[in-house]
Design an enzyme around this catalytic site. Structure first.
Site, PDB file in Angstrom:
ATOM      1  N   HIS A 169      -8.466   3.706   3.074  1.00  0.00           N
ATOM      2  CA  HIS A 169      -8.745   4.327   4.375  1.00  0.00           C
ATOM      3  C   HIS A 169     -10.221   4.320   4.759  1.00  0.00           C
ATOM      4  O   HIS A 169     -10.560   4.489   5.914  1.00  0.00           O
ATOM      5  CB  HIS A 169      -8.265   5.781   4.368  1.00  0.00           C
ATOM      6  CG  HIS A 169      -6.781   5.922   4.341  1.00  0.00           C
ATOM      7  ND1 HIS A 169      -6.016   5.386   3.349  1.00  0.00           N
ATOM      8  CD2 HIS A 169      -5.932   6.522   5.205  1.00  0.00           C
ATOM      9  CE1 HIS A 169      -4.747   5.662   3.585  1.00  0.00           C
ATOM     10  NE2 HIS A 169      -4.668   6.352   4.704  1.00  0.00           N
ATOM     11  N   ASP A 179       0.850  -1.189   0.000  1.00  0.00           N
ATOM     12  CA  ASP A 179       0.000   0.000   0.000  1.00  0.00           C
ATOM     13  C   ASP A 179       0.886   1.239   0.000  1.00  0.00           C
ATOM     14  O   ASP A 179       2.064   1.172   0.334  1.00  0.00           O
ATOM     15  CB  ASP A 179      -0.924   0.025   1.223  1.00  0.00           C
ATOM     16  CG  ASP A 179      -1.873   1.224   1.169  1.00  0.00           C
ATOM     17  OD1 ASP A 179      -2.441   1.483   0.097  1.00  0.00           O
ATOM     18  OD2 ASP A 179      -2.012   1.922   2.182  1.00  0.00           O
ATOM     19  N   SER A 180       0.284   2.359  -0.336  1.00  0.00           N
ATOM     20  CA  SER A 180       1.023   3.620  -0.303  1.00  0.00           C
ATOM     21  C   SER A 180       1.364   4.018   1.134  1.00  0.00           C
ATOM     22  O   SER A 180       2.239   4.838   1.346  1.00  0.00           O
ATOM     23  CB  SER A 180       0.181   4.718  -0.958  1.00  0.00           C
ATOM     24  OG  SER A 180      -1.089   4.781  -0.343  1.00  0.00           O
ATOM     25  N   CYS A 192     -11.086   3.218  -1.556  1.00  0.00           N
ATOM     26  CA  CYS A 192      -9.846   3.743  -0.986  1.00  0.00           C
ATOM     27  C   CYS A 192      -9.583   2.971   0.306  1.00  0.00           C
ATOM     28  O   CYS A 192     -10.517   2.719   1.087  1.00  0.00           O
ATOM     29  CB  CYS A 192     -10.011   5.235  -0.697  1.00  0.00           C
ATOM     30  SG  CYS A 192      -8.621   5.931   0.196  1.00  0.00           S
ATOM     31  N   CYS A 209      -3.811  -0.898  -2.294  1.00  0.00           N
ATOM     32  CA  CYS A 209      -4.066   0.489  -2.672  1.00  0.00           C
ATOM     33  C   CYS A 209      -4.930   0.552  -3.936  1.00  0.00           C
ATOM     34  O   CYS A 209      -4.563   0.004  -4.982  1.00  0.00           O
ATOM     35  CB  CYS A 209      -2.717   1.170  -2.927  1.00  0.00           C
ATOM     36  SG  CYS A 209      -2.840   2.899  -3.337  1.00  0.00           S
ATOM     37  N   GLU A 220      -5.769   9.437   8.483  1.00  0.00           N
ATOM     38  CA  GLU A 220      -4.353   9.353   8.894  1.00  0.00           C
ATOM     39  C   GLU A 220      -4.135  10.039  10.246  1.00  0.00           C
ATOM     40  O   GLU A 220      -3.288   9.633  11.027  1.00  0.00           O
ATOM     41  CB  GLU A 220      -3.448  10.030   7.849  1.00  0.00           C
ATOM     42  CG  GLU A 220      -3.339   9.294   6.540  1.00  0.00           C
ATOM     43  CD  GLU A 220      -2.278   8.207   6.538  1.00  0.00           C
ATOM     44  OE1 GLU A 220      -1.301   8.310   7.283  1.00  0.00           O
ATOM     45  OE2 GLU A 220      -2.452   7.243   5.765  1.00  0.00           O
TER      46      GLU A 220
HETATM   47  N1  DGL Z   1      -4.060   3.832  -0.527  1.00  0.00           N
HETATM   48  C1  DGL Z   1      -4.712   4.856  -1.294  1.00  0.00           C
HETATM   49  C2  DGL Z   1      -5.892   4.265  -2.049  1.00  0.00           C
HETATM   50  O1  DGL Z   1      -6.454   3.260  -1.656  1.00  0.00           O
HETATM   51  C3  DGL Z   1      -5.148   6.019  -0.422  1.00  0.00           C
HETATM   52  C4  DGL Z   1      -4.001   6.839   0.117  1.00  0.00           C
HETATM   53  C5  DGL Z   1      -3.185   7.513  -0.967  1.00  0.00           C
HETATM   54  O2  DGL Z   1      -3.675   8.454  -1.606  1.00  0.00           O
HETATM   55  O3  DGL Z   1      -2.050   7.075  -1.139  1.00  0.00           O
HETATM   56  O4  DGL Z   1      -6.268   4.791  -3.062  1.00  0.00           O
END
Ligand code: DGL
Length: 244
Positions: free
Chosen positions: A182, A7-8, A180, A70, A150
């Protein structure tokens, strides 16, 4: 079986959580690119470059499969990632679409997709849903919800104000794709906003369902998870301890 989850940042822990609650792999190697999060506002070339660097990271671990938790990476980088790996790589978009398709039979249902700017601009969810015949689709960039989560804000006035900002002129949808990583953490607040009427599609649960459909077997024992990050791994491990 050892699976990598990429993930990012921290958000992909929501997908890890589903795989801990419904074990399919013995071991999870989680990598969050916390030094460069968020990916959502970035250009597709940058997202692909970062994703390929993640493949290099996972070269150290001899994994059997990789899950791209992600949504933003899943929207742009899967073909490039697959061309560099000799194990299967699963993104979250296809599982999310299938989870919705299995549950929402009415093609006139009101479907809301929420995600980062990059995910929504890719039209990946929207195009797949149109192919399946769904007619009433609304796509909305709700990237500001990422930093709020976050910050550990998953309820209360600030979040409610943000939901009002994004959703105030929408009808109550029949289903919402939480596109997403989050958003599962604020699923309660999103559900409450719409009087708990819409079905919420969660990437992690959708991934479990998808993998079982692909022939992976459910295990009894919780997987062992090791967490890595490109910045401040201790902080990510602390977040993991809270969220998981
Ligand atoms: N992990 C990203 C997503 O699911 C969200 C956070 C980001 O923008 O890196 O799109």
């Amino acid at each position: 079986m050892k699976v990598g989850i990429f993930d990012s940042g921290a958000g992909g822990l929501t997908v890890a959580k589903s795989l801990i609650e419904h074990p399919i792999f013995n071991e999870i190697i989680y990598y969050g690119d916390t030094a460069r999060v968020p990916y959502g506002p970035k250009d597709s070339n940058t997202i692909i470059r970062y994703a390929l660097e993640a493949i290099e990271f996972f070269n150290n671990f001899n994994i059997d499969a990789l899950i791209t938790a992600c949504n933003t990476v899943s929207a742009y980088a899967l073909p490039s990632m697959r061309s560099k790996a000799n194990y299967p790589i699963f993104g979250v978009i296809e599982p999310g679409i299938l989870a919705l398709h299995n549950r929402i039979k009415d093609k006139n249902a009101n479907i809301l997709i929420i995600g980062t700017r990059a995910t929504i601009n890719s039209r990946r969810y929207e195009d797949e849903l149109i192919k399946l015949g769904y007619k009433n689709i609304t796509s909305l960039q709700t990237g500001m919800l990422v930093p709020i989560v976050e910050e550990g804000i998953t309820e209360g006035k600030v979040l409610d104000a943000m939901l009002e900002y994004y959703f105030h002129n929408l009808n109550i949808p029949d289903a919402i794709i939480l596109g997403c990583t989050h958003f599962p953490l604020i699923a309660n607040a999103i559900g409450d906003y719409f009087h708990n009427k819409p079905l919420l599609i969660h990437s992690g649960d959708a991934m479990v369902e998808y993998l079982l459909n692909q022939g992976y077997k459910a295990l009894e024992k919780e997987p062992q998870i090791t967490i890595y990050a490109s910045d401040n791994v201790y902080q990510l491990r602390q977040i993991a301890a809270q969220w998981l």
